[in-house]
Design a protein around this motif. Structure first.
Motif, PDB file in Angstrom:
ATOM      1  N   THR A   1      24.485  -8.023  30.228  1.00 22.81           N
ATOM      2  CA  THR A   1      23.677  -9.065  29.577  1.00 22.81           C
ATOM      3  C   THR A   1      23.135 -10.077  30.584  1.00 22.81           C
ATOM      4  O   THR A   1      22.915 -11.221  30.268  1.00 22.81           O
ATOM      5  CB  THR A   1      24.511  -9.830  28.518  1.00 22.81           C
TER       6      THR A   1
ATOM      7  N   TRP B   1      17.587  -6.798  27.396  1.00 20.31           N
ATOM      8  CA  TRP B   1      18.821  -6.818  26.616  1.00 20.31           C
ATOM      9  C   TRP B   1      18.763  -7.793  25.447  1.00 20.31           C
ATOM     10  O   TRP B   1      19.432  -7.598  24.432  1.00 20.31           O
ATOM     11  CB  TRP B   1      20.017  -7.136  27.527  1.00 20.31           C
ATOM     12  N   LYS B   2      17.905  -8.800  25.560  1.00 19.26           N
ATOM     13  CA  LYS B   2      17.828  -9.800  24.476  1.00 19.26           C
ATOM     14  C   LYS B   2      17.238  -9.198  23.203  1.00 19.26           C
ATOM     15  O   LYS B   2      17.362  -9.762  22.123  1.00 19.26           O
ATOM     16  CB  LYS B   2      16.966 -10.985  24.915  1.00 19.26           C
TER      17      LYS B   2
ATOM     18  N   GLU C   1      26.187  -4.600  25.201  1.00 14.21           N
ATOM     19  CA  GLU C   1      26.707  -5.915  25.624  1.00 14.21           C
ATOM     20  C   GLU C   1      27.464  -5.872  26.952  1.00 14.21           C
ATOM     21  O   GLU C   1      27.841  -6.911  27.487  1.00 14.21           O
ATOM     22  CB  GLU C   1      27.562  -6.519  24.506  1.00 14.21           C
TER      23      GLU C   1
END
Ligand SMILES: C[S@@+](CC[C@H](N)C(=O)[O-])C[C@H]1O[C@@H](n2cnc3c(N)ncnc32)[C@H](O)[C@@H]1O
Length: 353
Positions: A270, A258-259, A267
């Motif tokens: 996360t 997710w980064k 979002e």
């Protein structure tokens, strides 16, 4: 030949490893019906007993089956769940919340097998500053066993996965001492995701069926080993994701998570493992019970049951039964059969000299 019973057997990853090493599995006990169906389908004549291991009556039933089988119980193996483990006071292991673990002590005490093997999550080694682990070692030692425990990495035994497990091995004092198998593969030669699954159909155009066909010959030694003589492709059905899931994961590079997503995308998830795409040239992360956070290294979907089964080293003729949710749980809960096999071979060599 050694005969074993498997407590908390699930679908039987641990049993399958012991079976492949030449151990006769008499019985597996669990309270998950779907897992037991899978267990029975894949373990020859082994009986899958649907029973609650926190109840005394279950031990009576096990005894009945063991006696009527006419075989000795040489090994007790199992992976008791350790959720809610508690040590309320000094050495207060008898707390009812630990009753599933106590089931294993009770079986070892009753049958005095030649050896036992227990598998758990690595975090158990440090729970209550290691007191739980020490108490387990102490209790088995007081029953006349030489016992050791160690955290093992599945990839060291040829499994294409960085799964770590805490393993307790006990050998009856009159027989010998426990020892853990040496790594079979060094880190540079770990089996990768690509080597494990790139012969399987992509499932990007169609979802596939529970019973289907291969589309190519195996491409790696690992794939050859998994396929062996299997001619039917089982459990290779893709998940029908919503478009936003496909679009989101399409933005994550191989080995990313997710980064790596642009600001404002994905979002809703996360946390540490969210939107993780496997790396084709590395072993996979720990296969979970189906939280849908891990994605194929190349395709924009979660792995199929067969892909996860391969990453867990289940051979292709091991068929998973039940709903997709149940199958995911069975695969994710399992001890990788190749790790089980390495442990079983070591125990056999110690016990049979
Ligand atoms: C970690 S899984 C075991 C996986 C198995 N060793 C394998 O390799 O496939 C733990 C199992 O304990 C079972 N279980 C949990 N509570 C139980 C109970 N009270 N009695 C019997 N089985 C139970 C679960 O259904 C689950 O299949």
């Amino acid at each position: 030949m050694l005969h074993a019973i498997d407590l908390f057997c699930g679908a039987g990853g641990l049993s399958r490893g012991f079976m492949d090493a030449g151990v006769d599995i008499i019985l597996g006990v669990d309270n998950d019906k779907a897992a037991l169906k899978t267990f029975e389908k894949n373990h020859g004549n082994a009986i899958g007993m649907n029973a609650d291991l926190s109840k005394q009556e279950t031990f009576d039933k096990i005894q009945e089956i063991a006696e009527s089988s006419g075989r000795s119980i040489d090994l007790v193996i199992g992976g008791p769940p350790c959720q809610g483990f508690s040590l309320t006071g000094p050495r207060n292991f008898d707390d009812p919340r630990n009753k599933l673990y106590l089931a294993v002590f009770a079986m070892v005490k009753q049958y005095k097998p030649k050896g036992f093997l227990i598998e758990n999550v690595p975090g158990m080694a440090t729970l209550y500053e290691g007191q739980i682990k020490e108490e387990i070692l102490k209790r088995f030692r007081s029953m006349g066993y030489n016992v050791e425990c160690k955290i093992l990495t599945a990839a060291d035994y040829g499994v294409p996965q960085m799964r770590k497990r805490l393993v307790f091995m006990g050998i009856r004092e009159d027989i010998g001492f426990p020892a853990f198998p040496k790594a079979k593969v060094d880190e540079e030669h770990y089996v990768t995701c690509r080597e494990a699954i790139d012969d399987l159909p992509p499932r990007t155009e169609e979802l596939g069926q529970e019973q289907d066909e291969y589309i190519m010959e195996p491409r790696s030694d690992y794939q050859k080993m998994m396929r062996k003589d299997c001619t039917i492709l089982w459990n290779h059905v893709a998940t029908d994701h919503k478009q936003f899931v496909k679009d989101t994961i399409a933005l994550v590079p191989e080995g990313g998570n997710w980064k790596d997503l642009p600001k404002g995308v994905g979002e809703s998830r996360t946390f540490h493992e969210a939107w993780t795409r496997y790396h084709g040239d590395k072993p996979s992360r720990t296969i979970d019970t189906g939280h849908r956070n891990h994605f194929h290294y190349q395709y924009n979907r979660v792995p199929t049951i067969r892909e996860n089964a391969r990453l867990q080293s289940f051979p292709d003729d091991f068929v998973f039964l039940g709903t997709r949710t149940q199958q995911n749980r069975q695969v994710g809960n399992a001890v990788p059969p190749l790790l089980g096999k390495a442990l079983a071979e070591k125990m056999i060599s110690i016990i049979e000299g």
